[in-house]
Design an enzyme around this catalytic site. Structure first.
Site, PDB file in Angstrom:
ATOM      1  N   HIS A   1       0.823  -1.209   0.000  1.00  0.00           N
ATOM      2  CA  HIS A   1       0.000   0.000   0.000  1.00  0.00           C
ATOM      3  C   HIS A   1       0.858   1.261   0.000  1.00  0.00           C
ATOM      4  O   HIS A   1       2.031   1.260   0.418  1.00  0.00           O
ATOM      5  CB  HIS A   1      -0.917   0.016   1.225  1.00  0.00           C
ATOM      6  CG  HIS A   1      -0.168   0.012   2.519  1.00  0.00           C
ATOM      7  ND1 HIS A   1       0.371   1.151   3.080  1.00  0.00           N
ATOM      8  CD2 HIS A   1       0.149  -0.995   3.359  1.00  0.00           C
ATOM      9  CE1 HIS A   1       0.979   0.863   4.208  1.00  0.00           C
ATOM     10  NE2 HIS A   1       0.866  -0.446   4.410  1.00  0.00           N
TER      11      HIS A   1
ATOM     12  N   GLU B   1      -2.509  -6.941   7.465  1.00  0.00           N
ATOM     13  CA  GLU B   1      -1.272  -6.607   8.184  1.00  0.00           C
ATOM     14  C   GLU B   1      -1.111  -7.507   9.415  1.00  0.00           C
ATOM     15  O   GLU B   1      -2.097  -8.057   9.931  1.00  0.00           O
ATOM     16  CB  GLU B   1      -1.327  -5.133   8.610  1.00  0.00           C
ATOM     17  CG  GLU B   1      -0.184  -4.640   9.467  1.00  0.00           C
ATOM     18  CD  GLU B   1       1.146  -4.625   8.738  1.00  0.00           C
ATOM     19  OE1 GLU B   1       1.697  -5.732   8.527  1.00  0.00           O
ATOM     20  OE2 GLU B   1       1.636  -3.532   8.408  1.00  0.00           O
TER      21      GLU B   1
END
Length: 231
Positions: A12, A92
């Site tokens: 990201h 994550e």
């Protein structure tokens, strides 16, 4: 089995947490937005992806975090050629709810001393936990290759640690090799390209922040890991 021509991993763009670690005390990790710089990074990566994929179809898997969804949106891929699935196993590493800044800094110091793969955050996951769920995702991914209409491209929009662990699992890298590698930068991508022999190689290695430490039965540090570019 129609395995894809390429598997693309993208981290990201820069998020609020990358520039201000106090935000984790006020906002959930999964809800953090991209910064303006992060959006620009994502748009630049999107231009590269559109050139790479051309008119080919793409199967997209995206972490459920806001910053990964926003990154994918900024890619501006042709909706007629992409199939998007949210994939929680690509999230994550979980550090556990809202975070106390000083406690996290202390735990990171412990992790650096203990090892990033095995150290488990007090309320969250270890790198080994993330490795296990990445392995579970890979089993699903391989099953998807069996479909007759399987696209020639796979795109994973995820996080730095998850990218490294995906490659560790795919190429069967050792723990010592994983511990020596650094995360890619925000918005960076890595491409697993299938060769004529059917094997995949990385277009670009992960940077090393140290040499792998001797470990395991051989007592010898591993050499260049499988899947790395020649040269």
């Amino acid at each position: 089995m129609a395995r894809p021509r390429r598997i693309v991993l993208v981290r990201h763009g820069e998020s609020q947490g990358n520039v201000d670690d106090t935000v984790y005390e006020r906002e959930p990790d999964h809800a953090l937005a991209l910064t303006e710089r992060g959006l620009a990074q994502a748009r630049a990566t999107g231009a590269r992806l559109r050139e790479l994929f051309g008119d080919e179809r793409v199967s997209v898997y995206v972490s459920p975090y806001r910053r990964t969804h926003d990154t994918l949106g900024a890619f501006d891929l042709d909706p007629e050629r992409v199939r998007i699935r949210e994939e929680p196993r690509l999230r994550e590493q979980d550090w556990g709810n809202w975070q106390d800044r000083e406690d996290v800094r202390l735990q990171k110091a412990y992790r650096d001393a203990y090892g990033h793969f095995f150290y488990r955050f007090a309320q969250g996951e270890s790198g080994a936990d993330v490795y296990d769920r990445v392995g579970s995702f890979l089993e699903s991914l391989h099953r998807s290759f069996e479909a007759e209409d399987s696209p020639p491209n796979v795109l994973l929009v995820t996080h730095g640690l998850t990218m490294r662990l995906f490659c560790m699992r795919w190429f069967h890298w050792s723990v010592a090799e994983f511990e020596s590698l650094a995360n890619p930068g925000n918005g960076e991508m890595r491409v697993l390209e299938r060769g004529e022999d059917g094997r995949y190689t990385l277009d670009k290695p992960f940077e090393r922040w140290r040499e792998p430490e001797p470990y395991g039965a051989t007592g010898q540090p591993p050499g260049k890991p499988a899947g790395w570019p020649a040269g």
